[in-house]
Design a protein around this motif. Structure first.
Motif, PDB file in Angstrom:
ATOM      1  N   LEU A  49      14.140  -3.436   2.408  1.00  0.00           N
ATOM      2  CA  LEU A  49      14.459  -2.331   1.473  1.00  0.00           C
ATOM      3  C   LEU A  49      13.825  -1.051   1.823  1.00  0.00           C
ATOM      4  O   LEU A  49      12.465  -0.846   1.430  1.00  0.00           O
ATOM      5  N   LEU A  50      14.399  -0.089   2.390  1.00  0.00           N
ATOM      6  CA  LEU A  50      13.502   1.233   2.954  1.00  0.00           C
ATOM      7  C   LEU A  50      14.049   2.485   2.368  1.00  0.00           C
ATOM      8  O   LEU A  50      15.398   2.540   2.268  1.00  0.00           O
ATOM      9  N   THR A  51      13.266   3.391   1.954  1.00  0.00           N
ATOM     10  CA  THR A  51      13.630   4.578   1.424  1.00  0.00           C
ATOM     11  C   THR A  51      13.162   5.755   2.697  1.00  0.00           C
ATOM     12  O   THR A  51      11.989   5.652   2.741  1.00  0.00           O
ATOM     13  N   LYS A  52      13.901   6.768   2.548  1.00  0.00           N
ATOM     14  CA  LYS A  52      13.534   7.921   3.680  1.00  0.00           C
ATOM     15  C   LYS A  52      12.509   8.705   2.503  1.00  0.00           C
ATOM     16  O   LYS A  52      13.048   9.287   1.642  1.00  0.00           O
ATOM     17  N   PHE A  53      11.380   8.673   2.839  1.00  0.00           N
ATOM     18  CA  PHE A  53      10.626  10.024   2.331  1.00  0.00           C
ATOM     19  C   PHE A  53      10.583   9.385   0.737  1.00  0.00           C
ATOM     20  O   PHE A  53       9.841   8.353   0.523  1.00  0.00           O
ATOM     21  N   VAL A  54      11.138  10.276  -0.278  1.00  0.00           N
ATOM     22  CA  VAL A  54      10.616   9.859  -1.560  1.00  0.00           C
ATOM     23  C   VAL A  54      11.729   9.107  -2.318  1.00  0.00           C
ATOM     24  O   VAL A  54      13.050   9.851  -2.130  1.00  0.00           O
ATOM     25  N   ASN A  86      16.578   8.706  -7.887  1.00  0.00           N
ATOM     26  CA  ASN A  86      17.036   7.740  -8.864  1.00  0.00           C
ATOM     27  C   ASN A  86      17.747   6.608  -8.248  1.00  0.00           C
ATOM     28  O   ASN A  86      17.462   5.432  -8.693  1.00  0.00           O
ATOM     29  N   ASP A  87      18.563   6.791  -7.221  1.00  0.00           N
ATOM     30  CA  ASP A  87      19.346   5.815  -6.900  1.00  0.00           C
ATOM     31  C   ASP A  87      18.756   4.851  -6.048  1.00  0.00           C
ATOM     32  O   ASP A  87      18.889   3.527  -6.367  1.00  0.00           O
ATOM     33  N   SER A  88      17.673   5.236  -5.378  1.00  0.00           N
ATOM     34  CA  SER A  88      16.832   4.375  -4.842  1.00  0.00           C
ATOM     35  C   SER A  88      16.167   3.446  -5.479  1.00  0.00           C
ATOM     36  O   SER A  88      15.887   2.295  -5.235  1.00  0.00           O
ATOM     37  N   LEU A  89      15.593   4.051  -6.795  1.00  0.00           N
ATOM     38  CA  LEU A  89      14.717   3.168  -7.623  1.00  0.00           C
ATOM     39  C   LEU A  89      15.638   2.137  -8.458  1.00  0.00           C
ATOM     40  O   LEU A  89      15.282   0.836  -8.535  1.00  0.00           O
ATOM     41  N   ILE A  90      16.827   2.581  -8.596  1.00  0.00           N
ATOM     42  CA  ILE A  90      17.758   1.697  -9.283  1.00  0.00           C
ATOM     43  C   ILE A  90      18.004   0.428  -8.222  1.00  0.00           C
ATOM     44  O   ILE A  90      17.960  -0.659  -8.714  1.00  0.00           O
ATOM     45  N   ASP A 135       0.944  -1.007  -0.042  1.00  0.00           N
ATOM     46  CA  ASP A 135       0.012  -0.043   0.207  1.00  0.00           C
ATOM     47  C   ASP A 135       0.871   1.097  -0.053  1.00  0.00           C
ATOM     48  O   ASP A 135       2.358   1.133   0.202  1.00  0.00           O
ATOM     49  N   THR A 136       0.556   2.391  -0.175  1.00  0.00           N
ATOM     50  CA  THR A 136       1.376   3.616  -0.495  1.00  0.00           C
ATOM     51  C   THR A 136       0.209   4.818   0.354  1.00  0.00           C
ATOM     52  O   THR A 136      -0.801   4.862   0.075  1.00  0.00           O
ATOM     53  N   MET A 137       1.299   5.844   0.977  1.00  0.00           N
ATOM     54  CA  MET A 137       0.718   7.033   1.374  1.00  0.00           C
ATOM     55  C   MET A 137       0.668   7.834   0.367  1.00  0.00           C
ATOM     56  O   MET A 137      -0.280   8.703  -0.013  1.00  0.00           O
ATOM     57  N   TRP A 138       2.071   8.368  -0.017  1.00  0.00           N
ATOM     58  CA  TRP A 138       2.076   9.231  -1.057  1.00  0.00           C
ATOM     59  C   TRP A 138       2.845   9.115  -2.331  1.00  0.00           C
ATOM     60  O   TRP A 138       3.730   9.636  -2.822  1.00  0.00           O
ATOM     61  N   GLN A 139       2.550   7.795  -2.733  1.00  0.00           N
ATOM     62  CA  GLN A 139       3.160   7.144  -3.886  1.00  0.00           C
ATOM     63  C   GLN A 139       4.681   6.751  -3.764  1.00  0.00           C
ATOM     64  O   GLN A 139       5.240   6.259  -4.872  1.00  0.00           O
ATOM     65  N   SER A 140       5.233   6.999  -2.474  1.00  0.00           N
ATOM     66  CA  SER A 140       6.771   6.638  -2.446  1.00  0.00           C
ATOM     67  C   SER A 140       6.643   4.845  -2.691  1.00  0.00           C
ATOM     68  O   SER A 140       7.459   4.408  -3.380  1.00  0.00           O
ATOM     69  N   THR A 141       5.935   4.339  -1.895  1.00  0.00           N
ATOM     70  CA  THR A 141       6.170   2.839  -1.737  1.00  0.00           C
ATOM     71  C   THR A 141       5.780   2.390  -2.985  1.00  0.00           C
ATOM     72  O   THR A 141       5.993   1.309  -3.554  1.00  0.00           O
ATOM     73  N   ALA A 142       4.618   2.880  -3.669  1.00  0.00           N
ATOM     74  CA  ALA A 142       4.159   2.530  -5.040  1.00  0.00           C
ATOM     75  C   ALA A 142       5.176   2.638  -6.204  1.00  0.00           C
ATOM     76  O   ALA A 142       5.351   1.784  -6.901  1.00  0.00           O
ATOM     77  N   ALA A 143       6.120   3.638  -6.285  1.00  0.00           N
ATOM     78  CA  ALA A 143       6.986   3.711  -6.870  1.00  0.00           C
ATOM     79  C   ALA A 143       8.133   2.700  -6.785  1.00  0.00           C
ATOM     80  O   ALA A 143       8.608   2.079  -7.750  1.00  0.00           O
ATOM     81  N   MET A 144       8.223   2.293  -5.576  1.00  0.00           N
ATOM     82  CA  MET A 144       9.517   1.405  -4.895  1.00  0.00           C
ATOM     83  C   MET A 144       8.838   0.011  -5.815  1.00  0.00           C
ATOM     84  O   MET A 144       9.625  -0.798  -6.269  1.00  0.00           O
TER      85      MET A 144
END
Ligand code: FEO
Length: 399
Positions: A368-373, A376-380, A257-266
């Motif tokens: 695999l966790l990302t801080k806020f948004v 590019n590096d996180s998505l890679i 699930d996603t709050m502000w589309q960050s988890t969705a982008a991941m």
């Protein structure tokens, strides 16, 4: 047949379907029943009249009307209770009030469970595996199927007609005017049978595999939900064996699930990485996808990734909902992991990992966790994680 607004349907020489169609059911203890269901009851007509299971209580009149189209309900001699759950036993007290002389045939555990639901006073005959009961010149042979779906559950075979009454086994939630499997599209039946297996029978997979042999002798399988199987039984049993033994495909379910589309982008980046290695990927956003549909996809999947934002230091409510549901259903043999976005506390990572460990998921890497948004590096890194999970799936599922 006698005139009646609801008619019975002939199943075999001595068996009629006298159940009810519930077009509007959408929730069956947490399972999204998008196509409604049926509660199947049967009438065995010999020198005696035997009612096999009953229906959910609001459907009593429909069942009795169908019985009336064959015989007067006051002529019922026996009522078999294969399974005490209320969708099959709910009308039993009313039937016994109507026909106080009728004898209940059930297992010892069945009688105890019925007694915990209702104040019943009726003659009873207790049966167990191997018991053969004469019902007016026909023989019903019982087989206890503990935990399919409750501890008291049984199958029985009507010798001669080759009809296996299988209560929840081989059932599905599908409302239809068609009573037999060969009147409905095969793909629809396979999907609904799989959904039913995943959401109702999955926790009992090991036990179920042991009872499949009983069904091989049947010419007709008459479950308590959905169509009656009068053809294609070998294919149905092959599917059940595949599901019960958890033969997975190279398939990955990404439930998030996603709050502000960050988890969705991941999730999208992970999915791309896994798909590029030839794994079938099914991304499912919770809240849009129902928990019972996620479990259906998991039935033949080798991998499960759970993605969640951090909400007040906790995983998202929809994610917790799914993990609780899965804990009860006990899917086995999965590889997987956790991912998601957080603001100031990465606590959800260990929370999801703990839940996956309870499910005995073979974890691939760290959460695999990302801080806020995710930039590019996180998505890679997400894409690389998808590839890593896919490589594990390719390793554990032979090509
Ligand atoms: Fe259809 Fe377990 O009841």
């Amino acid at each position: 047949m006698n005139p009646s607004h609801f008619q019975a349907v002939k199943v075999s020489d001595r068996v009629f379907w006298v159940g009810a169609i519930d077009w509007n059911l959408r929730d069956f203890h947490g399972y999204l029943t998008s196509r409604g269901t049926t509660y199947n009851a049967y009438l065995i007509v010999t020198d005696k009249i035997t009612l096999v299971d009953t229906v959910k209580r609001p459907f009593l009149d429909e069942m009795l009307a169908r019985v009336r189209s064959v015989v007067d309900p006051s002529r019922i001699d026996y009522v078999v209770s294969h399974h005490a759950e209320l969708d099959h036993s709910g009308s039993l007290p009313d039937v016994l009030r109507l026909v106080p002389k009728a004898k209940v045939i059930t297992s010892k555990a069945g009688w105890t469970t019925l007694g915990a639901h209702f104040d019943l006073e009726a003659p009873v005959e207790l049966v167990g595996t191997g018991s053969a009961v004469d019902v007016g010149g026909a023989s019903l042979t019982f087989h206890e199927t503990r935990m399919i779906h409750w501890p008291e559950s049984m199958f029985s075979m009507l010798d001669g007609d080759g009809v296996l009454f299988s209560q929840d086994g081989f059932g599905m939630h599908l409302a239809s005017h068609e009573r037999f499997n060969d009147q409905l599209p095969a793909e629809l039946l396979r999907y609904e049978a799989a959904k039913y297996f995943a959401n109702i029978l999955m926790p009992m997979s090991d036990l179920l595999a042991r009872h499949l042999g009983k069904a091989r002798d049947a010419r007709i399988i008459a479950p308590d939900h959905g169509p009656i199987w009068r053809s294609g039984i070998d294919g149905l049993l092959t599917d059940y064996e595949t599901w019960a033994t958890r033969r997975a495909r190279r398939k990955l379910v990404i439930a998030y699930d996603t709050m502000w589309q960050s988890t969705a982008a991941m999730a999208r980046a992970i999915a791309e990485g896994a798909a590029d290695l030839g794994v079938e990927v099914v991304p499912m956003r919770l809240g849009t996808a129902h928990r019972s549909d996620v479990v259906t996809e998991l039935l033949d999947a080798a991998g499960l990734l759970i993605g969640t934002p951090n909400l007040n230091g906790q995983m998202y409510p929809t994610v917790a909902d799914l993990l609780t549901y899965l804990k009860g259903l006990k899917p086995r043999g999965l590889v997987g992991g956790a991912f998601g976005s957080y603001g100031w506390s990465p606590a959800v990572g260990p929370q999801v990992v703990a839940a996956l460990q309870e499910l005995k998921v073979d974890l691939v890497g760290e959460p695999l966790l990302t801080k806020f948004v995710p930039r590019n590096d996180s998505l890679i890194a997400c894409r690389a994680y998808g590839e890593q999970v896919a490589r594990k799936i390719l390793e554990v599922v032979p090509g």
